[in-house]
Design an enzyme around this catalytic site. Structure first.
Site, mmCIF file in Angstrom:
data_model
loop_
_atom_site.group_PDB
_atom_site.id
_atom_site.type_symbol
_atom_site.label_atom_id
_atom_site.label_comp_id
_atom_site.label_asym_id
_atom_site.label_seq_id
_atom_site.Cartn_x
_atom_site.Cartn_y
_atom_site.Cartn_z
ATOM 1 N N HIS A 26 60.201 -52.110 57.731
ATOM 2 C CA HIS A 26 61.611 -51.779 57.984
ATOM 3 C C HIS A 26 62.523 -52.752 57.244
ATOM 4 O O HIS A 26 63.550 -52.359 56.673
ATOM 5 C CB HIS A 26 61.907 -51.857 59.482
ATOM 6 C CG HIS A 26 61.424 -50.685 60.273
ATOM 7 N ND1 HIS A 26 61.725 -49.384 59.955
ATOM 8 C CD2 HIS A 26 60.664 -50.620 61.407
ATOM 9 C CE1 HIS A 26 61.178 -48.565 60.840
ATOM 10 N NE2 HIS A 26 60.517 -49.290 61.729
ATOM 11 N N HIS B 122 54.353 -53.862 60.324
ATOM 12 C CA HIS B 122 55.193 -52.684 60.581
ATOM 13 C C HIS B 122 56.675 -53.033 60.461
ATOM 14 O O HIS B 122 57.425 -52.388 59.708
ATOM 15 C CB HIS B 122 54.882 -52.145 61.985
ATOM 16 C CG HIS B 122 55.730 -50.984 62.403
ATOM 17 N ND1 HIS B 122 55.265 -49.692 62.436
ATOM 18 C CD2 HIS B 122 57.029 -50.914 62.823
ATOM 19 C CE1 HIS B 122 56.222 -48.882 62.840
ATOM 20 N NE2 HIS B 122 57.309 -49.597 63.084
ATOM 21 N N GLU B 123 57.098 -54.043 61.209
ATOM 22 C CA GLU B 123 58.519 -54.387 61.206
ATOM 23 C C GLU B 123 58.965 -54.906 59.843
ATOM 24 O O GLU B 123 60.122 -54.717 59.446
ATOM 25 C CB GLU B 123 58.827 -55.412 62.302
ATOM 26 C CG GLU B 123 58.575 -54.920 63.724
ATOM 27 C CD GLU B 123 59.306 -53.624 64.056
ATOM 28 O OE1 GLU B 123 60.376 -53.362 63.461
ATOM 29 O OE2 GLU B 123 58.806 -52.855 64.897
#
Length: 700
Positions: free
Chosen positions: A496, A492-493
């Site tokens: 980003h 997920h990160e």
């Protein structure tokens, strides 16, 4: 040339003003490789002087724009404003890092001193009459200036930013808004600091090894190490940070101790002590409502959402309500499975909140013959990281190479250079992955020490960081083995981070995505985490190097949607709570935070065993700022990411480079250069529906 002369004036002012400050590394030219901040040289006493100097320079840059005798135009007003404040941004990024990963009492004191100063500085610029007049003059004639689409977009966004900051309000209302903004920023800062302190303060100390029944040896070893560091040799210590409390709730056989630590966890900042957040919340909700009214809105959610994809509170509730009932039904089915386990064990206990994770593990093991601890040996931190690198190479052709000659934001951090498929430098990526209770704030996030920009026509590459709170190895030299949740968080990160590394916008003011669009790049990455084709590339046993067996892959895939009742319900409960606070139109003086929370969730039928993911007093996403009236954004973006992932699936190749190229070009590179839905439709060809999300969560 007009803009150039104004810029030269501001540079001259900066050079003159900072000559005596050369010993402050925050104000000096950063000569480290890649222009990395001199983390190793910065001391706590450098921050306040650096901030004051940077704000002074920023003010001088603003004065140069305001006092420019030439008529306002795109270059001397809009572009000059877009480029102003670079020194302040640099200093702020370094301090923000320290606050997040190396906090201590002095850092908190500095933050408390800085918060009103920074709020006042922002207010003075955003409500500067002379500056706004110049911006408005350009805005009013924007159609006749021969601007290209991006220049026109920047003019409109700049004007809108001033308008939404109260620049065109009467003077008395401006002053009122300034006071409100200042108090909001101070309260949000206080909320986060209270949570950091309260989370770090609690310790469950165990001195009888029998009370550790059910825990793995690795969990025991880590608890022993934690106790030893706290001067409690020979004992075991557990805290309220997620890497400690969640495994305890999952695996500890001691129900009384599970109850004790669970109650402490859900009671953070709700103990009527100096770290209690109830009055902070009451005051914040009231101030935000006052701000919304000043700005012409009935409630704060309306004010926030008009600039988001959702546009209205009604649109948010429509999505959340569509998911609430199927999520509750799934959670009830999971509860029934757990009660069956309890019955089989001939126990007479009633299922409680502190039992959920414990009996869920047993129910999952029964249904799928799968235990989380079977998977962790295949998820060594370095292997997962390499798996993400491999995925990025499959999709985009990019590579990551570790660099060791740069300053680090923390000794535990590592740095990697990212290069494009053609070898072009894309940026630097730092990763700091382990929990440090009391020093590092909770959760996981992605940030930048320098955002992508253009200077003198050349692209300036970003400096990006991923920060997490994974469980650290219990002993030096042992590997860090991640849980499936931690693996998903890592993916997920990293999504980003890719959005930051791929961003290629000409103007800083167009570099941000709206809050309910920004989670698309991160959440789409989660779809690949447990795809069998990728697991074969990275899920290798940390001792033998054996690729994860197909039997385990099948179990992982088959059990993937089990537990989504709980996960979706606790998330939606927090999202609804956030919205319900911020659609209020009246805040009585005796407003009771706990009674409000209980009523809005109780009226919706939330199962008593499932607290919202964040109860009010530790809901930092909304009361610490950032996701205020915006926690729904994760599920809103999941409508997008579930649909977007289908673009890969539909080709028969989940690593399809052509689809990835289009995703990068139309969404990741462009950030805020166009309306979010326009960007999405440019990629996908149509707006998304909710079906893919329901399928993804097993709620259909």
């Amino acid at each position: 040339m007009k803009y150039r002369s104004a810029l030269l004036i501001s540079i001259g002012l900066f050079m003159a003003s900072c000559t005596p400050k050369e010993t402050n590394p925050l104000l000096s030219e950063w000569t480290s490789p890649f222009g990395v901040p001199p983390f190793d040289q910065v001391k706590e006493e450098h921050y306040m002087p650096a901030f004051k100097e940077a704000m002074k320079v920023h003010n001088q840059e603003i004065d140069a724009i305001v006092n420019n005798p030439e008529a306002p135009d795109f270059e001397n007003t809009i572009l000059a404003l877009d480029n102003a404040g670079s020194l302040l941004s640099k200093v702020s990024a370094v301090f923000s890092s320290a606050s997040g990963v190396r906090s201590n009492d002095r850092i908190m004191e500095i933050s408390n001193e800085l918060t009103p100063l920074r709020s006042a500085h922002s207010n003075e610029i955003n409500m500067n009459d002379a500056l706004f007049k110049r911006v408005k003059a350009v805005y009013d004639q924007r159609e006749s200036l021969g601007l290209d689409p991006l220049q026109l977009k920047l003019v409109e966004e700049t004007y809108k930013g001033f308008e939404r900051s109260g620049a065109d309000l009467p003077e008395d209302r401006k002053n009122e808004l300034k006071k409100i903004n200042s108090e909001i920023s101070q309260l949000q800062n206080r909320f986060g600091q209270n949570l950091l302190k309260e989370t770090a303060a609690y310790r469950l100390v165990i001195d009888n090894e029998d009370d550790l029944s059910g825990l793995s040896q690795a969990q025991k070893d880590l608890a022993a190490m934690t106790a030893s560091k706290a001067g409690q040799d020979g004992k075991w210590m557990f805290g309220l940070d997620n890497p400690s409390v969640m495994p305890f709730l999952q695996f500890s056989d001691n129900r009384e101790l599970r109850e004790q630590i669970f109650n402490a966890y859900i009671s953070r900042c709700n103990n009527d002590n100096t770290e209690d957040n109830k009055e902070v919340i009451r005051r914040l909700v009231d101030l935000r409502l006052q701000k919304a009214r000043i700005m012409g809105y009935e409630n704060y959610a309306q004010f926030v959402l008009v600039e988001r994809m959702a546009k209205t509170p009604e649109a948010v509730y429509d999505l959340l309500d569509q998911l609430w009932k199927p999520a509750l039904k799934a959670a009830e089915r999971e509860a029934a499975d757990m009660r069956e386990i309890i019955s089989e064990e001939k126990s007479d206990v009633e299922l409680e909140g502190y039992d959920w994770r414990y009996f869920f593990e047993k129910a999952k093991a029964k249904k799928y013959d799968l235990n989380e601890n079977e998977l962790k040996p295949y998820f060594r931190l370095e292997n997962v990281r390499q798996g993400i690198f491999t995925l990025c190479n499959f999709l985009y052709g990019i590579t990551f190479t570790q660099v060791t000659d740069v300053p680090l934001p923390h000794p535990e951090a590592v740095a990697f250079e990212c290069k494009d498929a053609d070898g072009t430098h894309l940026g630097l990526l730092f990763m700091d992955m382990f929990s440090r209770p009391g020093e590092k704030r909770g959760g996981a996030w992605c940030t930048s020490y320098r955002g992508q920009s253009y200077k003198d026509g050349k692209k300036v590459a970003p400096l990006v960081a991923i920060v997490a709170n994974f469980v650290r190895p219990a002993k030096e030299g042992e590997p860090a083995l991640l849980s499936p949740d931690e693996v998903e968080t890592y993916f997920h990160e990293f999504g980003h981070a890719l959005a930051s590394l791929f961003k290629d916008v000409k103007y800083k003011g167009l570099g941000g995505m709206t809050r309910d669009f920004v989670e698309l790049p991160s959440q789409i990455m989660e779809h690949w985490a447990f795809e069998p084709a990728l697991l074969k590339e990275y899920a290798k046993h940390y001792e033998t190097g054996e690729v994860i067996p197909q039997e385990l892959v099948d179990k992982l895939v088959n059990s993937g949607k089990y537990g989504q009742g709980f996960a979706t319900t606790e998330y939606l409960a927090a999202s609804l709570l956030d919205m319900d606070y911020h659609v209020l139109k009246e805040i009585p003086d005796d407003f009771d935070v706990l009674a409000f929370e209980s009523k809005v969730l109780g009226d919706r039928g939330l199962l008593p065993q499932i607290p919202p993911r964040y109860r009010s007093t530790y809901f930092n996403h909304t009361f610490g700022g950032g996701y205020t009236a915006g926690y729904y954004s994760y599920i809103w973006a999941e409508v997008l990411d579930s649909d977007a992932y289908q673009a890969f699936v539909e080709t028969g190749d989940i690593f399809n480079r052509e689809v990835a190229r289009k995703f990068r070009k139309e969404i990741l590179q462009r950030a805020g250069e166009d309306d979010a839905m326009t960007l999405y439709v440019n990629f996908r060809g149509s707006k998304p529906g909710i079906d893919a999300l329901l399928e993804n969560r097993g709620l259909k």
